[in-house]
Scaffold this active site. Structure first.
Site, PDB file in Angstrom:
ATOM      1  N   LEU A   1       8.072  -7.712  -6.495  1.00  0.00           N
ATOM      2  CA  LEU A   1       9.449  -7.510  -5.678  1.00  0.00           C
ATOM      3  C   LEU A   1       9.236  -7.254  -4.027  1.00  0.00           C
ATOM      4  O   LEU A   1       8.541  -6.027  -4.045  1.00  0.00           O
ATOM      5  CB  LEU A   1      10.393  -6.428  -6.538  1.00  0.00           C
ATOM      6  CG  LEU A   1      10.522  -7.067  -8.066  1.00  0.00           C
ATOM      7  CD1 LEU A   1      11.752  -6.117  -8.279  1.00  0.00           C
ATOM      8  CD2 LEU A   1      10.966  -8.361  -7.999  1.00  0.00           C
TER       9      LEU A   1
ATOM     10  N   GLY B   1      13.296  -6.516  -0.159  1.00  0.00           N
ATOM     11  CA  GLY B   1      14.094  -5.352   0.470  1.00  0.00           C
ATOM     12  C   GLY B   1      13.752  -5.461   2.041  1.00  0.00           C
ATOM     13  O   GLY B   1      12.830  -5.776   2.499  1.00  0.00           O
TER      14      GLY B   1
ATOM     15  N   ARG C   1      14.984   1.647   6.799  1.00  0.00           N
ATOM     16  CA  ARG C   1      14.531   3.077   7.207  1.00  0.00           C
ATOM     17  C   ARG C   1      12.942   2.953   7.957  1.00  0.00           C
ATOM     18  O   ARG C   1      12.854   4.065   8.578  1.00  0.00           O
ATOM     19  CB  ARG C   1      14.515   3.995   6.018  1.00  0.00           C
ATOM     20  CG  ARG C   1      15.922   4.483   5.395  1.00  0.00           C
ATOM     21  CD  ARG C   1      15.858   5.313   4.201  1.00  0.00           C
ATOM     22  NE  ARG C   1      15.537   4.646   2.913  1.00  0.00           N
ATOM     23  CZ  ARG C   1      15.403   5.188   1.665  1.00  0.00           C
ATOM     24  NH1 ARG C   1      15.260   6.500   1.629  1.00  0.00           N
ATOM     25  NH2 ARG C   1      15.242   4.361   0.792  1.00  0.00           N
TER      26      ARG C   1
ATOM     27  N   LYS D   1       8.797  -3.991   5.774  1.00  0.00           N
ATOM     28  CA  LYS D   1       8.340  -2.854   5.038  1.00  0.00           C
ATOM     29  C   LYS D   1       6.954  -3.197   4.540  1.00  0.00           C
ATOM     30  O   LYS D   1       6.010  -2.514   4.846  1.00  0.00           O
ATOM     31  CB  LYS D   1       9.252  -2.269   4.132  1.00  0.00           C
ATOM     32  CG  LYS D   1       8.724  -1.224   3.431  1.00  0.00           C
ATOM     33  CD  LYS D   1       9.637  -0.285   2.868  1.00  0.00           C
ATOM     34  CE  LYS D   1       9.927  -1.134   1.494  1.00  0.00           C
ATOM     35  NZ  LYS D   1      10.734  -0.308   0.790  1.00  0.00           N
TER      36      LYS D   1
ATOM     37  N   GLY E   1      20.065  -6.087  -6.075  1.00  0.00           N
ATOM     38  CA  GLY E   1      19.667  -5.299  -7.033  1.00  0.00           C
ATOM     39  C   GLY E   1      18.249  -5.958  -7.681  1.00  0.00           C
ATOM     40  O   GLY E   1      18.020  -7.066  -7.736  1.00  0.00           O
TER      41      GLY E   1
ATOM     42  N   TYR F   1       6.264  -3.491  -7.498  1.00  0.00           N
ATOM     43  CA  TYR F   1       6.956  -3.640  -6.417  1.00  0.00           C
ATOM     44  C   TYR F   1       5.874  -3.758  -5.291  1.00  0.00           C
ATOM     45  O   TYR F   1       4.817  -2.854  -5.386  1.00  0.00           O
ATOM     46  CB  TYR F   1       7.810  -2.106  -6.395  1.00  0.00           C
ATOM     47  CG  TYR F   1       8.944  -2.053  -7.309  1.00  0.00           C
ATOM     48  CD1 TYR F   1      10.234  -2.493  -6.919  1.00  0.00           C
ATOM     49  CD2 TYR F   1       8.499  -1.701  -8.546  1.00  0.00           C
ATOM     50  CE1 TYR F   1      11.014  -2.487  -7.841  1.00  0.00           C
ATOM     51  CE2 TYR F   1       9.700  -1.714  -9.534  1.00  0.00           C
ATOM     52  CZ  TYR F   1      10.855  -2.052  -9.089  1.00  0.00           C
ATOM     53  OH  TYR F   1      11.820  -2.074  -9.912  1.00  0.00           O
TER      54      TYR F   1
ATOM     55  N   GLY G   1      14.980   8.634 -12.037  1.00  0.00           N
ATOM     56  CA  GLY G   1      15.491   8.766 -13.188  1.00  0.00           C
ATOM     57  C   GLY G   1      14.584   9.286 -14.388  1.00  0.00           C
ATOM     58  O   GLY G   1      13.584   9.235 -14.197  1.00  0.00           O
TER      59      GLY G   1
ATOM     60  N   TYR H   1     -22.862  -3.945  32.485  1.00  0.00           N
ATOM     61  CA  TYR H   1     -21.990  -4.933  31.666  1.00  0.00           C
ATOM     62  C   TYR H   1     -22.709  -5.997  31.205  1.00  0.00           C
ATOM     63  O   TYR H   1     -23.363  -6.583  32.039  1.00  0.00           O
ATOM     64  CB  TYR H   1     -20.730  -5.353  32.432  1.00  0.00           C
ATOM     65  CG  TYR H   1     -19.887  -6.529  31.621  1.00  0.00           C
ATOM     66  CD1 TYR H   1     -19.169  -6.285  30.351  1.00  0.00           C
ATOM     67  CD2 TYR H   1     -20.029  -7.852  32.185  1.00  0.00           C
ATOM     68  CE1 TYR H   1     -18.640  -7.347  30.014  1.00  0.00           C
ATOM     69  CE2 TYR H   1     -19.511  -8.757  31.589  1.00  0.00           C
ATOM     70  CZ  TYR H   1     -18.636  -8.591  30.428  1.00  0.00           C
ATOM     71  OH  TYR H   1     -18.217  -9.733  29.637  1.00  0.00           O
TER      72      TYR H   1
END
Length: 481
Positions: A10, A13, A17, A24, A82, A107, A146, A372
């Site tokens: 996935l 998104g 932030r 991201k 979602g 992810y 969770g 150089y």
């Protein structure tokens, strides 16, 4: 892996932030994008197919993914509704006959994830009769995650989000990583049943736990000891923390493989760098890209090498190099700048305050200081004097200078390309070489030295310089003539 396996990654998104114009999952860590690390882990399982879900800034993300994994299936999630909705987009991107076997959902912002961990998770799920499995971990502080509720048989009964936990549930330290495995037949039946009756109006993939239990199916949990592998980055601070963690792991692995790293706190190494045993890295070293360092080489202090090949026993001090080759036993630095196309032969030297570009410098040849060297070939054993300029650009095109084997050029020379200095030839100090120099010849272009007597007294009258000159003249012995 021999069995039918689909890995869904996935990456749709927005990552707002991060406050970045770069998506991201494209932010780099240790030489790869975050999603690059995840895809690298996925590819090690040799899955039947990889599906990547893109959405925000997909014009950036999709080509990057396709370059990393040719043949990847891209699915577009137009609205980020979602994780359940994202996986449904991935599932619908596959033909019906490909919706089989085992499915792992990962992810794109978990760069520490390792292929062996994914493999162990897939094996765990396949060996069970569970409809789905959850990759979990036990953490010291589970706040924000969770919680995994297990039944008496050890199966997963539910995932309870932080805001919904009771005091007893809040004390549970086993958390959901978000990485899930499914039997394809169950996933196919469950995806249309995921609802969005929640505060955010989104479709959550974790609702499949409830659906499996509702169908009388079991849900397994595979506890990963190194739960840090599942950490994501949502902002620059988290990105920096993951980068530091990954770098420390890379350094630990190299030190255990026989590399001396004097100061790990100031040393950074990308994942694709290759180091031999008995390499020494001094403080302030960055080894980036596909840099390769052979045994007994010493790098640093304060050196950055990107896509550089360093030979055995070479010494590189306070140097910046990119797309260059440094031969065995060669010496570079301090304060040297090796630009792309630089090739330094075995035992050669590029010294202090020397810049090189598209230059092939032969075995034992030396450019010791303050020069150089651009678009040049310098033969074996040649020596370039201090303050030398290879004038390679005529305002329109670049041209090449060739210095022969064992040639000796003096200080403050300018070579106006295209020009060749033959084998064994020499040049005089301050010379501007515009024409080819035959082998063994001495080329001198500066005029004879002339003196203008009492110039300081006449042109700088009243100054300290004029006074010093006049005093010296008075002290000088009289000319007998």
């Amino acid at each position: 892996m021999s069995q039918d396996l689909t890995i869904i990654v996935l990456a749709a998104g927005g990552g707002t932030r991060m406050k970045s114009k770069t998506m991201k999952v494209l932010h780099p860590i240790a030489g790869r994008s975050m999603i690059g690390h995840v895809l690298h882990a996925a590819v090690t399982l040799e899955p039947t197919r990889i599906v990547a879900v893109v959405g925000n800034q997909r014009e950036q993300v999709a080509p990057h993914i396709e370059a990393l994994v040719p043949g990847v299936v891209l699915a577009v999630q137009e609205a980020q509704d979602g994780t359940g909705h994202a996986v449904r987009m991935a599932w619908e991107a596959l033909p019906a006959e490909a919706r089989t076997g085992t499915v792992i959902v990962a992810y794109g912002d978990t760069p520490l994830l390792q292929g062996e961990s994914l493999r162990a998770f897939a094996d765990f799920h396949r060996s069970s009769a569970d409809a789905m499995s959850i990759l979990t971990g036990v953490v010291g502080n589970p706040t924000g995650y969770g919680r995994i509720l297990r039944d008496a048989d050890g199966g997963v009964q539910a995932i309870v989000e932080q805001k919904d936990t009771s005091d007893e549930q809040a004390a549970i330290r086993e958390i959901n990583s978000g990485i899930l495995a499914f039997d394809a037949d169950f996933l196919d039946a469950a995806l249309p049943r995921i609802g969005n009756e929640n505060a955010n109006g989104e479709y959550y993939l974790t609702d499949t736990v409830h659906l499996a239990r509702e169908d009388g199916r079991t849900v397994g949990a595979f506890e990963l000891d190194d739960v840090m592998q599942t950490e994501g980055a949502n902002d620059r601070a988290q990105l920096a923390a993951l980068a530091a963690e990954m770098n420390q792991r890379i350094l630990d692995a190299w030190m255990r493989a026989g590399v001396t790293i004097v100061d790990p706190t100031s040393t950074w190494i990308d994942v694709d760098v290759k180091l031999a045993a008995d390499v020494t890295l001094l403080p302030g070293v960055q080894l980036l890209g596909a840099t390769v360092v052979a045994e007994d080489a010493v790098i640093g202090p304060d050196s950055t090498l990107k896509d550089v090949e360093v030979g055995a026993g070479a010494r590189v001090v306070r140097t910046h190099g990119e797309l260059a080759v440094i031969g065995a036993g060669a010496n570079v630095g301090p304060f040297s700048y090796l630009r792309p196309g630089t090739e330094l032969g075995a035992g050669g030297k590029i010294g202090a305050f020397v810049e090189t570009k598209n230059a092939q410098i032969g075995d034992g040849a030396k450019v010791p200081h303050l020069s150089y060297v651009g678009d040049a070939t310098i033969g074996e054993g040649a020596n370039i004097g201090a303050g030398t300029i290879f004038a390679n650009y005529d305002g329109v095109e670049k041209h090449r200078t060739v210095i022969g084997a064992h040639a000796k050029t003096a200080s403050n020379n300018t070579f106006v390309a295209p020009v060749t200095v033959g084998d064994g030839a020499s040049t005089g100090a301050g010379s501007v070489i515009r024409r080819d120099v035959p082998p063994g010849s001495l080329a001198v272009t500066s005029g004879p030295q002339r003196h203008f007597d009492e110039w300081a007294q006449r042109k700088r009258a009243g100054t300290a310089q004029a006074k010093a000159a006049a005093d010296a003249a008075r002290r000088a012995p009289a000319d007998p003539e």
